[in-house]
Motif scaffolding. Structure first.
Motif, PDB file in Angstrom:
ATOM      1  N   UNK A   1      57.911  29.612  54.238  1.00 13.92           N
ATOM      2  CA  UNK A   1      57.326  30.703  54.643  1.00 13.92           C
ATOM      3  C   UNK A   1      55.580  30.872  54.165  1.00 13.92           C
ATOM      4  N   UNK A   2      55.543  29.408  53.315  1.00 19.45           N
ATOM      5  CA  UNK A   2      54.162  29.591  53.406  1.00 19.45           C
ATOM      6  C   UNK A   2      53.158  29.247  54.522  1.00 19.45           C
ATOM      7  N   UNK A   3      51.731  29.647  54.704  1.00 18.97           N
ATOM      8  CA  UNK A   3      50.723  29.184  55.433  1.00 18.97           C
ATOM      9  C   UNK A   3      50.128  27.841  55.380  1.00 18.97           C
ATOM     10  N   UNK A   4      49.826  27.337  56.635  1.00 21.32           N
ATOM     11  CA  UNK A   4      49.710  26.487  56.819  1.00 21.32           C
ATOM     12  C   UNK A   4      47.839  26.536  55.918  1.00 21.32           C
ATOM     13  N   UNK A   5      47.574  25.052  54.727  1.00 22.72           N
ATOM     14  CA  UNK A   5      46.064  25.491  54.461  1.00 22.72           C
ATOM     15  C   UNK A   5      45.434  23.864  54.391  1.00 22.72           C
ATOM     16  N   UNK A   6      44.437  24.248  53.825  1.00 25.66           N
ATOM     17  CA  UNK A   6      43.657  23.126  53.952  1.00 25.66           C
ATOM     18  C   UNK A   6      42.783  23.012  52.728  1.00 25.66           C
ATOM     19  N   UNK A   7      42.326  21.723  52.226  1.00 30.59           N
ATOM     20  CA  UNK A   7      41.179  21.821  51.045  1.00 30.59           C
ATOM     21  C   UNK A   7      39.995  20.914  51.455  1.00 30.59           C
ATOM     22  N   UNK A   8      39.235  21.606  50.910  1.00 34.03           N
ATOM     23  CA  UNK A   8      37.705  21.081  50.766  1.00 34.03           C
ATOM     24  C   UNK A   8      37.642  19.903  49.457  1.00 34.03           C
ATOM     25  N   UNK A   9      37.088  18.660  50.178  1.00 33.88           N
ATOM     26  CA  UNK A   9      36.997  17.719  48.524  1.00 33.88           C
ATOM     27  C   UNK A   9      35.837  17.249  48.343  1.00 33.88           C
ATOM     28  N   UNK A  10      34.761  17.311  47.365  1.00 37.52           N
ATOM     29  CA  UNK A  10      34.110  16.034  47.165  1.00 37.52           C
ATOM     30  C   UNK A  10      34.283  15.689  46.007  1.00 37.52           C
ATOM     31  N   UNK A  11      34.499  14.448  45.722  1.00 40.72           N
ATOM     32  CA  UNK A  11      34.328  13.391  44.415  1.00 40.72           C
ATOM     33  C   UNK A  11      33.510  12.627  44.503  1.00 40.72           C
ATOM     34  N   UNK A  12      32.908  12.267  45.349  1.00 42.20           N
ATOM     35  CA  UNK A  12      31.594  11.626  44.666  1.00 42.20           C
ATOM     36  C   UNK A  12      30.673  12.130  43.828  1.00 42.20           C
ATOM     37  N   UNK A  13      30.612  11.390  42.546  1.00 47.28           N
ATOM     38  CA  UNK A  13      29.527  11.819  41.807  1.00 47.28           C
ATOM     39  C   UNK A  13      28.014  12.569  42.523  1.00 47.28           C
ATOM     40  N   UNK A  14      28.076  11.821  43.163  1.00 48.77           N
ATOM     41  CA  UNK A  14      26.009  11.933  43.525  1.00 48.77           C
ATOM     42  C   UNK A  14      26.636  13.376  45.148  1.00 48.77           C
ATOM     43  N   UNK A  15      27.440  13.620  45.547  1.00 47.91           N
ATOM     44  CA  UNK A  15      27.391  14.380  46.325  1.00 47.91           C
ATOM     45  C   UNK A  15      28.203  15.702  45.058  1.00 47.91           C
ATOM     46  N   UNK A  16      28.631  15.794  44.414  1.00 47.60           N
ATOM     47  CA  UNK A  16      28.533  16.905  43.352  1.00 47.60           C
ATOM     48  C   UNK A  16      27.942  17.624  43.515  1.00 47.60           C
TER      49      UNK A  16
END
Length: 154
Positions: free
Chosen positions: A60-75
């Motif tokens: 019954x949960x809505x569809x969801x997404x996650x934005x993720x940044x893992x590269x340390x230079x990008x963080x």
């Protein structure tokens, strides 16, 4: 529907929905959301990171997404641009920024050294030296010297 983006909007969004997690020495930015368009707009504006669908744990949960940044230079890039707009996570980000900066600088230094090592190893190989001789000259294992020259991921 087109989402207007600027760093202050993204900072507010991150303050309310996002998280900065630390695992060992690495940092990760995540922003979960049920509106994929907003996350894609953030990702397009920032130009870094990725948006992934999240598997529903309950039907019954809505569809969801996650934005993720893992590269340390990008963080570092992301946090540097939103830091001045933060309210809720301002103290956490201020505390972690020097650590992330130092880590990114150290990574850059190591990358330059590995590029130099590869250039030196390739030159020695072109001069006809064996991998064992190259290893001795550069004070590295001969198998590592071979991988550096052949170009396998280090």
């Amino acid at each position: 529907l087109i989402c207007f983006m600027d760093w202050s909007y993204i900072a507010g969004f991150f303050d309310g929905e996002g998280s900065l997690t630390i695992s060992g020495k690495t940092h990760r930015i995540t922003i979960p959301q049920t509106n994929e368009l907003v996350l894609n707009s953030i990702q397009n504006f920032v130009g870094r990171g990725s948006v992934f669908p999240v598997k529903k744990r309950k039907i019954h949960w809505k569809d969801s997404w996650i934005y993720c940044i893992t590269k340390q230079e990008d963080v570092l890039y992301f946090l540097s641009n939103i830091e001045s707009f933060l309210i809720v996570k301002k103290e956490l980000v201020a505390q972690r920024m020097p650590i992330i900066k130092k880590m990114v600088q150290e990574y850059g230094r190591k990358k330059k050294l590995s590029i130099k090592l590869r250039e030196d190893a390739v030159k020695l190989r072109q001069q006809g030296l064996t991998y064992r001789q190259i290893g001795r000259k550069l004070s590295i294992d001969w198998g590592y010297a071979r991988r550096v020259i052949v170009g396998k991921k280090l």
